[in-house]
Design a protein around this motif. Structure first.
Motif, PDB file in Angstrom:
ATOM      1  N   THR A 457      -9.736  13.156  -5.247  1.00 26.09           N
ATOM      2  CA  THR A 457      -9.023  11.888  -5.394  1.00 26.09           C
ATOM      3  C   THR A 457      -7.880  11.802  -4.392  1.00 26.09           C
ATOM      4  OG1 THR A 457      -9.597  11.474  -7.695  1.00 26.09           O
ATOM      5  CG2 THR A 457      -7.507  10.575  -6.928  1.00 26.09           C
ATOM      6  N   GLU A 458      -7.111  12.884  -4.229  1.00 25.47           N
ATOM      7  CA  GLU A 458      -6.037  12.896  -3.231  1.00 25.47           C
ATOM      8  C   GLU A 458      -6.589  12.488  -1.861  1.00 25.47           C
ATOM      9  OE1 GLU A 458      -2.800  13.664  -3.648  1.00 25.47           O
ATOM     10  OE2 GLU A 458      -2.734  14.591  -5.628  1.00 25.47           O
ATOM     11  N   PHE A 459      -7.737  13.019  -1.535  1.00 27.77           N
ATOM     12  CA  PHE A 459      -8.373  12.780  -0.241  1.00 27.77           C
ATOM     13  C   PHE A 459      -8.755  11.310  -0.076  1.00 27.77           C
ATOM     14  CE2 PHE A 459     -12.329  13.034   2.408  1.00 27.77           C
ATOM     15  CZ  PHE A 459     -11.761  13.519   3.565  1.00 27.77           C
ATOM     16  N   GLN A 460      -9.372  10.749  -1.099  1.00 22.56           N
ATOM     17  CA  GLN A 460      -9.802   9.348  -1.007  1.00 22.56           C
ATOM     18  C   GLN A 460      -8.608   8.391  -1.021  1.00 22.56           C
ATOM     19  OE1 GLN A 460     -13.490   8.043  -3.083  1.00 22.56           O
ATOM     20  NE2 GLN A 460     -13.386  10.040  -4.095  1.00 22.56           N
ATOM     21  N   VAL A 461      -7.602   8.687  -1.833  1.00 26.14           N
ATOM     22  CA  VAL A 461      -6.420   7.824  -1.887  1.00 26.14           C
ATOM     23  C   VAL A 461      -5.726   7.801  -0.533  1.00 26.14           C
ATOM     24  CG1 VAL A 461      -4.093   7.612  -2.846  1.00 26.14           C
ATOM     25  CG2 VAL A 461      -6.038   7.994  -4.364  1.00 26.14           C
ATOM     26  N   ARG A 462      -5.605   8.962   0.104  1.00 30.99           N
ATOM     27  CA  ARG A 462      -4.972   9.035   1.427  1.00 30.99           C
ATOM     28  C   ARG A 462      -5.724   8.170   2.440  1.00 30.99           C
ATOM     29  NH1 ARG A 462      -0.343  11.986   3.655  1.00 30.99           N
ATOM     30  NH2 ARG A 462      -0.633  11.999   5.889  1.00 30.99           N
ATOM     31  N   ALA A 463      -7.048   8.182   2.323  1.00 32.20           N
ATOM     32  CA  ALA A 463      -7.867   7.403   3.252  1.00 32.20           C
ATOM     33  C   ALA A 463      -7.773   5.912   2.981  1.00 32.20           C
ATOM     34  CB  ALA A 463      -9.324   7.858   3.173  1.00 32.20           C
ATOM     35  N   LEU A 464      -7.567   5.544   1.724  1.00 30.17           N
ATOM     36  CA  LEU A 464      -7.593   4.136   1.333  1.00 30.17           C
ATOM     37  C   LEU A 464      -6.241   3.449   1.413  1.00 30.17           C
ATOM     38  CD1 LEU A 464      -9.914   4.477  -1.792  1.00 30.17           C
ATOM     39  CD2 LEU A 464     -10.481   3.222   0.292  1.00 30.17           C
ATOM     40  N   SER A 465      -5.154   4.236   1.332  1.00 28.11           N
ATOM     41  CA  SER A 465      -3.836   3.618   1.229  1.00 28.11           C
ATOM     42  C   SER A 465      -2.813   4.359   2.063  1.00 28.11           C
ATOM     43  CB  SER A 465      -3.378   3.592  -0.234  1.00 28.11           C
ATOM     44  OG  SER A 465      -2.046   3.167  -0.335  1.00 28.11           O
ATOM     45  N   ASN A 466      -2.002   3.612   2.815  1.00 31.59           N
ATOM     46  CA  ASN A 466      -0.915   4.192   3.594  1.00 31.59           C
ATOM     47  C   ASN A 466       0.441   3.879   2.979  1.00 31.59           C
ATOM     48  OD1 ASN A 466      -3.128   3.489   5.932  1.00 31.59           O
ATOM     49  ND2 ASN A 466      -2.032   5.375   6.345  1.00 31.59           N
ATOM     50  N   THR A 467       0.460   3.536   1.700  1.00 32.62           N
ATOM     51  CA  THR A 467       1.716   3.215   1.036  1.00 32.62           C
ATOM     52  C   THR A 467       2.116   4.363   0.109  1.00 32.62           C
ATOM     53  OG1 THR A 467       0.773   2.202  -0.955  1.00 32.62           O
ATOM     54  CG2 THR A 467       0.949   0.813   1.019  1.00 32.62           C
ATOM     55  N   ASN A 468       3.287   4.227  -0.498  1.00 32.94           N
ATOM     56  CA  ASN A 468       3.766   5.225  -1.461  1.00 32.94           C
ATOM     57  C   ASN A 468       3.396   4.852  -2.892  1.00 32.94           C
ATOM     58  OD1 ASN A 468       5.029   7.040   0.357  1.00 32.94           O
ATOM     59  ND2 ASN A 468       6.753   5.638   0.563  1.00 32.94           N
ATOM     60  N   HIS A 469       2.267   4.153  -3.027  1.00 33.49           N
ATOM     61  CA  HIS A 469       1.803   3.747  -4.355  1.00 33.49           C
ATOM     62  C   HIS A 469       0.321   4.112  -4.516  1.00 33.49           C
ATOM     63  CE1 HIS A 469       5.357   1.317  -5.426  1.00 33.49           C
ATOM     64  NE2 HIS A 469       5.424   1.100  -4.124  1.00 33.49           N
ATOM     65  N   VAL A 470      -0.052   4.426  -5.748  1.00 33.84           N
ATOM     66  CA  VAL A 470      -1.461   4.598  -6.106  1.00 33.84           C
ATOM     67  C   VAL A 470      -1.770   3.464  -7.076  1.00 33.84           C
ATOM     68  CG1 VAL A 470      -3.229   6.118  -7.046  1.00 33.84           C
ATOM     69  CG2 VAL A 470      -1.284   7.090  -5.825  1.00 33.84           C
ATOM     70  N   SER A 471      -2.121   2.331  -6.528  1.00 31.61           N
ATOM     71  CA  SER A 471      -2.289   1.112  -7.325  1.00 31.61           C
ATOM     72  C   SER A 471      -3.623   1.117  -8.061  1.00 31.61           C
ATOM     73  CB  SER A 471      -2.222  -0.110  -6.405  1.00 31.61           C
ATOM     74  OG  SER A 471      -3.314  -0.102  -5.499  1.00 31.61           O
TER      75      SER A 471
END
Length: 537
Positions: A457-471
């Motif tokens: 999940t960390e890996f996919q979130v990093r790829a999907l978002s460049n913000t400081n939020h996990v929306s």
């Protein structure tokens, strides 16, 4: 339908909206907006933030200038160099000095053209470039022309330069909906002038996107552009139309990324990147990406045009993952459905936290949880306050257990995802995202909890978002196998998660990661690729 730019801004007696009068109207809108921003800014730090002034570090300016000089391919005796948002003139200074140092006698004159809306910055830039002229001496003539003007208004008549170097303002302008609002008028104006930069919010506009578009329009065919922008613009959905338009007219020579941990920008905790491109379309050109890492080291990735299209698509949505292997690894997740498509899985938020403490009462049986009241896998139930809910029946997630995770998650954190299972009768503030799996049984929640707290999940979130939020919108895009109570690998993951929840340490975290890898059909070598891609190896 968006309001016409001219509505509400023209004299009521005017009989037509002849665009020959448009520049005067645009100037009035711009002046009113900037007067309000500068007068409200106060002290220097607040002023810089209000205007989006974050001046480029010298090392970054020099890197852009070196690459541009190495790609100069003309025999002109005079070069026109533009910075449409010149600030204190440091990028014009850097490119002038690099060209002079590498000049072999062909270039005799540099026309340095700069624009800025801040009179203090214009004065500083003039002083800086006077000093540059003195250092350069008689080697090359410097013709400096700096103007206090809003360059955004030159959308249809931009300067046509041989070289454009710039760092546009980094600020998102949010407008009130009042007709008389300077912000609303200016937002409408920029949306009309730069339609390719319009994001998903009608009453807001990102000036870094507008600056990118304006700079790209300001280089003649075959000329070179060097620009500094927030890293998010390489991959966010809101910038997709801008990237597509850019790639129709430009060929990227190099992208270079910088993590916020390097602290290159004073007072800015944001990842950023630089792009150097040539103003001509060349679909078969390769793509070079330089990734600077937290430890100060860097890596270089080379992609053929076919590889770039396969991985990043026609809009060049480039994930912030280090290494070519990591970007190919990401592609493997596409074989799984996104969480939004999982049967009986619902991803949502519950209540606004604004003035939520006003509703705290010991007389209620409902409890409240927010991001600061939880950790990975664990929640201190005794620390949760009781809250009054006027209509508890309207909250579907209140009557059954659910997974919650922290929305605010800085990209610099070693592990960004903090998820846990909360029992019924607890309502989550909007600093948490929620996932329920009703009708799938309690095991499903433990399964999804293990997935959310994993490196995958960390890996996919990093790829999907460049913000400081996990929306919630990002979590809906995560790709994993749907839960199957008859799958032994899924149940093995569930059991490992239960052991981790019952533990007072991370002793079972490795077992959870191992079980997640088996569910995904991955191995430890692929896990290491993901950690390298995250700069967490």
């Amino acid at each position: 339908m968006q309001q016409n730019l001219f509505d509400g801004h023209w004299d009521s007696n005017q009989e037509s909206t002849d665009k020959s009068s448009f520049p005067d109207t645009a100037c009035a809108i711009s002046n009113r907006y900037h007067e309000s921003r500068i007068s409200d800014a106060g002290q220097q730090k607040a002023r810089a933030k209000s205007l989006g002034q974050f001046y480029t570090p010298q090392t970054v300016s020099n890197s852009i200038s070196n690459l541009i000089v190495n790609n100069l391919s003309n025999d002109k005796r005079t070069l026109r160099i533009l910075d449409p948002f010149c600030g204190d003139g440091r990028m014009l200074e850097s490119i002038a000095e690099k060209i002079t140092q590498n000049n072999v006698g062909k270039i005799q004159k540099l026309e340095l053209i700069g624009f800025d809306i801040d009179p203090t910055a214009i004065k500083e830039a003039n002083d800086r470039l006077d000093e540059t002229r003195y250092r350069i001496g008689n080697e090359v003539e410097l013709d400096v022309n700096l103007t206090m003007e809003d360059y955004f208004l030159r959308a249809s008549t931009p300067v046509q330069a041989d070289i454009c170097v710039t760092n546009p303002p980094w600020v998102t302008l949010k407008a009130t909906r009042e007709i008389a609002s300077p912000n609303l008028s200016y937002v409408n104006l920029l949306n009309e002038l730069y339609p390719e930069t319009t994001g998903t919010q009608r009453f807001a506009i990102n000036l870094a996107r507008v600056g990118f578009a304006a700079a790209a329009r300001s280089v003649h065919k075959g000329g070179l552009l060097g620009i500094v922008i927030p890293l998010s613009m390489l991959s966010d959905i809101a910038s997709e139309n801008l990237r597509k338009q850019f790639l129709k007219e430009q060929t990227i020579e190099r992208v270079e990324t910088y993590p916020s941990e390097l602290k290159l920008f004073s007072g800015v905790d944001q990842d950023f990147c630089t792009i150097v491109s040539r103003a001509q379309s060349s679909p078969d050109s390769p793509l070079n990406i330089v990734r600077n890492m937290r430890n100060g080291e860097s890596s270089v990735e080379y992609y053929t045009s076919d590889e770039a299209f396969e991985l990043f698509g026609s809009s060049y949505r480039i994930p912030d993952l280090i290494g070519k292997e990591a970007n190919f690894q990401l592609k493997q997740f596409k074989s799984f459905p996104p969480l939004a498509a999982h049967t009986h899985v619902r991803i949502f938020r519950e209540i606004d936290e604004t003035r939520v403490t006003d509703r705290f009462t010991k007389e209620s049986d409902w409890k409240f949880i927010k991001g600061k009241l939880m950790k990975r896998y664990t929640i201190d139930l005794q620390a949760l306050p009781n809250i009054f809910l006027e209509s508890p029946q309207r909250f579907k997630g209140l009557h059954s257990p659910k997974v919650v995770w922290r929305d605010v998650a800085r990209r610099s954190q070693h592990r960004r995802i903090h998820a846990a299972v909360v029992p019924p009768r607890i309502i989550a503030g909007n600093s948490l995202g929620c996932l329920s799996a009703d009708n799938l049984g309690s095991s499903a929640l433990y399964y999804y909890l293990g997935l959310l707290n994993s490196w995958s999940t960390e890996f996919q979130v990093r790829a999907l978002s460049n913000t400081n939020h996990v929306s919630t919108s990002i979590v809906k895009l995560l790709r994993f196998p749907e839960f199957d109570s008859g799958d032994k690998l899924h149940i093995s993951l569930v059991e490992s998660v239960k052991k981790q929840i019952a533990s007072t340490s991370d002793e079972h975290q490795e077992a959870v990661e191992s079980a997640v890898l088996k569910v995904l059909g991955l191995n430890y070598d692929q896990l290491n690729i993901m950690k390298v891609g995250l700069d967490r190896a």
